[in-house]
Design an enzyme around this catalytic site. Structure first.
Site, PDB file in Angstrom:
ATOM      1  N   CYS A  94       0.835  -1.201   0.000  1.00 21.73           N
ATOM      2  CA  CYS A  94       0.000   0.000   0.000  1.00 21.73           C
ATOM      3  C   CYS A  94       0.870   1.252   0.000  1.00 21.73           C
ATOM      4  O   CYS A  94       1.681   1.449   0.911  1.00 21.73           O
ATOM      5  CB  CYS A  94      -0.936   0.010   1.203  1.00 21.73           C
ATOM      6  SG  CYS A  94      -2.018   1.466   1.245  1.00 21.73           S
ATOM      7  N   LYS A 133       2.181  -9.598  -0.591  1.00 23.63           N
ATOM      8  CA  LYS A 133       2.027  -8.684  -1.726  1.00 23.63           C
ATOM      9  C   LYS A 133       2.918  -7.485  -1.459  1.00 23.63           C
ATOM     10  O   LYS A 133       2.781  -6.822  -0.438  1.00 23.63           O
ATOM     11  CB  LYS A 133       0.575  -8.242  -1.894  1.00 23.63           C
ATOM     12  CG  LYS A 133       0.323  -7.411  -3.149  1.00 23.63           C
ATOM     13  CD  LYS A 133      -1.168  -7.129  -3.332  1.00 23.63           C
ATOM     14  CE  LYS A 133      -1.434  -6.468  -4.682  1.00 23.63           C
ATOM     15  NZ  LYS A 133      -0.829  -5.136  -4.803  1.00 23.63           N
ATOM     16  N   HIS A 162       4.182  -6.093  -7.222  1.00 26.67           N
ATOM     17  CA  HIS A 162       3.812  -4.924  -8.031  1.00 26.67           C
ATOM     18  C   HIS A 162       5.116  -4.164  -8.258  1.00 26.67           C
ATOM     19  O   HIS A 162       5.600  -3.508  -7.334  1.00 26.67           O
ATOM     20  CB  HIS A 162       2.796  -4.067  -7.288  1.00 26.67           C
ATOM     21  CG  HIS A 162       2.312  -2.891  -8.088  1.00 26.67           C
ATOM     22  ND1 HIS A 162       1.040  -2.392  -7.959  1.00 26.67           N
ATOM     23  CD2 HIS A 162       2.908  -2.110  -9.028  1.00 26.67           C
ATOM     24  CE1 HIS A 162       0.879  -1.360  -8.770  1.00 26.67           C
ATOM     25  NE2 HIS A 162       2.011  -1.180  -9.419  1.00 26.67           N
ATOM     26  N   GLY A 218      -6.220  -5.663 -10.880  1.00 27.83           N
ATOM     27  CA  GLY A 218      -6.962  -4.836  -9.933  1.00 27.83           C
ATOM     28  C   GLY A 218      -7.783  -3.789 -10.637  1.00 27.83           C
ATOM     29  O   GLY A 218      -8.910  -4.018 -11.050  1.00 27.83           O
TER      30      GLY A 218
END
Length: 312
Positions: A94, A133, A162, A218
């Site tokens: 995040c 993640k 990511h 996503g």
């Protein structure tokens, strides 16, 4: 191939997941928006509603946890194990400033030593599997080799990467050379996540990583719920399917949310991403954004599906 739905705070809760699974049923794993445990050691009512088994039937759901305190993580794992979960996911990706300043999410990556101590505890004591993640660093891809060396020490069920740094947010291009490096050195299965908005995007990444078997989508799916069908078997999107999907979300929120204002807020949040689904839809999107009554909203959406062609 394995296809996963990425968590998106405020959007991909259980109402969205159930609607998607019933209409499209082509996701192998759904990851929940993050749970943020505290010293009280209890899930909030919203978090509990999102993970209880009766709200997640016939789907493989992985709860995601956002914390830098191993005790909080492990306490949450115990609660989730009691619900029957066999896998949880640690959020190290995040990029939100409010999260990062607390050294959570991608912010945890700035302190490899503390991260390693945290991982020591959770992998030693967790009774269920843990996937991760992650982004590739805070400011530079050059941070990633140190992080990858740490990850390789643990029995990570899957590492979802990511390939952006925190300061990229969702701008700039993914650092594909860093993902290629991860594929060379990783001791665990990898999943690619980032900037898959079209069939062309997916094909480009697949050509670059031809042996890649797990993909997380996503914003691409939120913006075009029919995207995965296009990728898997070339199925063209149709308005009837998309309308049924929309209606199931609306009905789900209507049953679970108190008040028209809150209901419309949730639907407008989804249209923020789906706003480009239709040709010449700018006027309709403005009307949706301005709607203050459910009857106005529903009438606008009905006209949108009736009068406008899909742009995808």
């Amino acid at each position: 191939m394995n296809y996963y739905l990425a968590p998106l705070e405020g959007v991909t809760g259980y109402v969205y997941r159930n609607a998607y699974h019933e209409v499209f049923h082509n996701i192998d794993k759904y990851f929940t928006p993050f749970l943020s445990p505290t010293q009280h050691n209890k899930l909030t009512s919203r978090e509990k509603n999102d993970v209880i088994p009766e709200h997640n039937q016939r789907m493989y759901v992985v709860p995601q946890i956002l914390t830098n305190q191993y005790e909080y993580f492990l306490n949450t794992v115990k609660q989730l194990q009691a619900f029957g979960y066999e896998e949880v996911n640690l959020n190290l990706g995040c990029p939100s400033k409010t999260v990062v300043t607390k050294k959570k999410g991608a912010g945890f990556l700035q302190d490899p030593k503390q991260l390693e101590q945290f991982l020591d505890e959770i992998f030693e004591k967790s009774p269920i599997s843990i996937s991760i993640k992650t982004r590739i660093g805070m400011e530079s891809p050059e941070e990633f080799p140190v992080l990858m060396k740490i990850f390789n020490q643990y029995p990570v069920k899957e590492l979802i990467i990511h390939p952006r740094v925190q300061t990229d947010y969702y701008k700039n291009m993914p650092h594909l050379e860093t993902y290629a490096y991860a594929k060379e050195v990783a001791t665990m299965p990898l999943c690619y996540n980032g900037d898959i908005f079209s069939v062309e995007d997916f094909n480009r990444y697949q050509q670059q990583f031809p042996d890649q078997t797990s993909w997380m989508l996503g914003r691409g799916i939120i913006g075009n719920p029919a995207l995965l069908g296009q990728i898997i078997n070339g199925t063209l999107p149709n308005k009837e399917e998309l309308k049924r999907f929309h209606d199931k979300i609306y009905e789900g929120y209507e049953e679970t949310i108190s008040g028209e204002k809150n209901l419309l807020f949730k639907m407008k949040e989804i249209w923020f991403y789906m706003g480009n689904l239709f040709v010449d839809s700018q006027k309709a999107m403005k009307q949706i954004k301005k709607a203050t009554k459910a009857i106005q909203y529903r009438a606008t959406v009905e006209r949108l599906f009736l009068e406008h062609e899909l742009s995808i």
